[in-house]
Design an enzyme around this catalytic site. Structure first.
Site, mmCIF file in Angstrom:
data_model
loop_
_atom_site.group_PDB
_atom_site.id
_atom_site.type_symbol
_atom_site.label_atom_id
_atom_site.label_comp_id
_atom_site.label_asym_id
_atom_site.label_seq_id
_atom_site.Cartn_x
_atom_site.Cartn_y
_atom_site.Cartn_z
ATOM 1 C CG ASP A 82 -1.780 -0.903 1.504
ATOM 2 O OD1 ASP A 82 -2.360 -1.156 0.714
ATOM 3 O OD2 ASP A 82 -2.021 -1.812 2.169
ATOM 4 C CG ASP A 96 -0.873 4.385 3.203
ATOM 5 O OD1 ASP A 96 -2.087 4.359 2.543
ATOM 6 O OD2 ASP A 96 -1.032 3.934 4.661
ATOM 7 C CG ASP A 104 2.601 3.728 14.509
ATOM 8 O OD1 ASP A 104 3.049 4.544 14.363
ATOM 9 O OD2 ASP A 104 1.376 2.810 14.618
#
EC number: 2.7.7.19
Length: 459
Positions: A70, A72, A148
């Site tokens: 993926d 992003d 995070d």
């Protein structure tokens, strides 16, 4: 800050962002390794006057020489502004408002930079220390420190092909260390699922977890019980169906997370002094990883049958010790384990039945009567149950004769198998394995219905 059900929680102390720009000649990321659709999104946002960066796991994986699944994008454009630029865009999410730009089967997720403090607009909500809504927009510096892990807070700039690092993530990726940004205990209380994410990313990437990041996990593990069961189920699939199931399982055990996710399994493994149940479970997970690596399908029902088998064995032993007949004890044990497990993890309704059938069929592999043999071969769950029996060899070689018989039974024509069973019965033998084996595989309606996608141990 909006707080519900507890005293207000002070904003966490986050590190001050310090920009380090790594130029193109000092990192391996090349545009040829980036999705063309992600590049289209980046360039269009730039042309419209917005800042736009490839961000997160894609940048991390490209630095490691991996191929991201993926891509992003992070930007200072709001979700509504992104939608105005792309006709193939839809907005999703309440907790995190995101834009999805759709190119056929590929979705480029576009997130607006988030702030790390509340602006009083109501876009940020915290309940009992957990961040339940986070739609206060800010700068790239604020966005970086609220992510995070440092390894996921790296930004690839399309205008000069540099990597921008505000929290030391570039060095951590090089050192293969997983480190939380900010105070670990506070970050875990914000979102307890981050503890699972730490275990999963360390397993996936082969990283070590920074000691300060790891230290609070055993104490805070019970907070996972407050997470949505459906979300925990999705996290379980990510942990065990992405090719690093063994390492994920070992991480869950080491940090006490298995006790929260699968308490009955954790207790059963501790009480099994011989370690046979754990050997079987790890062997099954190792086979799962091999199937994922070979791009072969894996059934979640088989996976949960494997993960909950120790709990089933313990429940079965307890019921039989109470004098309950074997067949009834098997059914009761299967129901008990399933009902208890759906509380911490929301198993979808389509999984418990095949999972229980895999367990209950195990006791039917020993009888050799002709009707029973053909009835079992025709069972739609036969192949999955047989694959499960093969995995059980890791716990005990007492199943070797059964595995050999049923392997042969699948290979010979039906009339030859019937004749061999008839000869064994006439001779008063409990079973017979014809010495001559044929490569041709017998096909009987539904007999191998589980197939490779249903069972995963294989031969």
């Amino acid at each position: 800050m909006v707080c519900h059900g507890s005293t207000p929680i002070e904003p966490q102390a986050l590190p001050q962002p310090v920009l380090r720009s790594i130029p193109r000649d000092q990192h391996p990321i090349s545009r040829k390794d980036i999705s063309p659709n992600a590049l289209r999104v980046l360039y269009r946002l730039r042309e419209a006057g917005f800042g736009a960066f490839l961000v997160g796991g894609a940048v991390r994986d490209l630095l490691l020489g991996r191929h991201p699944k993926d891509f992003d994008v992070a930007t200072d454009a709001t979700p509504e502004q992104v939608r105005q630029l792309f006709r193939n865009c839809r907005l999703i999410g309440r907790r995190f408002r995101l834009a999805h730009v759709v190119f056929g089967r590929e979705i480029i997720e576009v997130a607006t930079f988030r702030a790390n403090s509340d602006d009083g607009s109501g876009g940020r909500e915290v309940e009992d220390g957990r961040l339940v809504r986070d739609n206060v927009y800010g700068t790239i510096e604020e966005d970086a420190v609220r992510r995070d892990f440092t390894a996921n807070a790296l930004y690839y700039a399309i205008e000069d092909f540099s990597v921008r690092d505000y929290v030391g993530g570039f060095e951590d990726v090089q050192a293969r260390v997983l480190r939380l940004i900010g105070d670990p205990a506070t970050r875990y209380r914000e979102d307890p699922v981050r503890m699972l994410r730490a275990v999963r990313l360390a397993a996936k990437l082969g990283f070590t977890i920074d000691p300060a990041t790891a230290a609070p996990i055993p104490e805070l593990a019970p907070l996972l019980a407050e997470a949505a069961p459906a979300r925990l189920f999705e996290e379980m699939l990510k942990l065990f169906l992405a090719g690093h199931a063994v390492a994920s399982f070992e991480g869950l055990e080491r940090f006490g997370l298995l006790d929260v996710l699968m308490p009955d399994t954790a207790r059963a493994l501790r009480s099994n002094r011989s370690g046979a149940l754990r050997r079987m479970l790890v062997e099954g997970l190792r086979n799962t990883d091999a199937r994922v690596a070979a791009d072969e399908p894996v059934s979640p029902a088989f996976l949960f049958a494997l993960l909950l088998w120790p709990a089933y064995c313990r429940a079965l032993a307890e019921l039989q010790a109470q004098g309950m007949p074997s067949e009834e004890a098997q059914r009761r044990a299967a129901d008990r384990v399933t009902l208890r497990q759906v509380q911490p993890i929301a198993l979808p309704k389509r999984f418990p039945l095949p999972m229980q059938e895999i367990w209950l069929l195990q006791s039917r592999f020993s009888p050799r009567q002709r009707k029973r043999v053909f009835r079992l071969l025709a069972h739609p769950r036969f192949r999955a149950a047989y694959d499960f029996l093969v995995v059980r060899l890791a716990a005990s070689d007492s199943h070797a004769a059964d595995v050999e018989f049923w392997r042969h039974a699948q290979q010979v024509p039906g009339d030859e198998l019937a004749a061999s069973l008839g000869a064994a019965a006439a001779a008063g033998e409990p079973e017979m394995l014809p010495s001559r084996r044929r490569r041709r595989r017998r096909r009987r309606g539904g007999g191998n219905g589980g197939g490779a996608g249903e069972g995963q141990a294989g031969e």
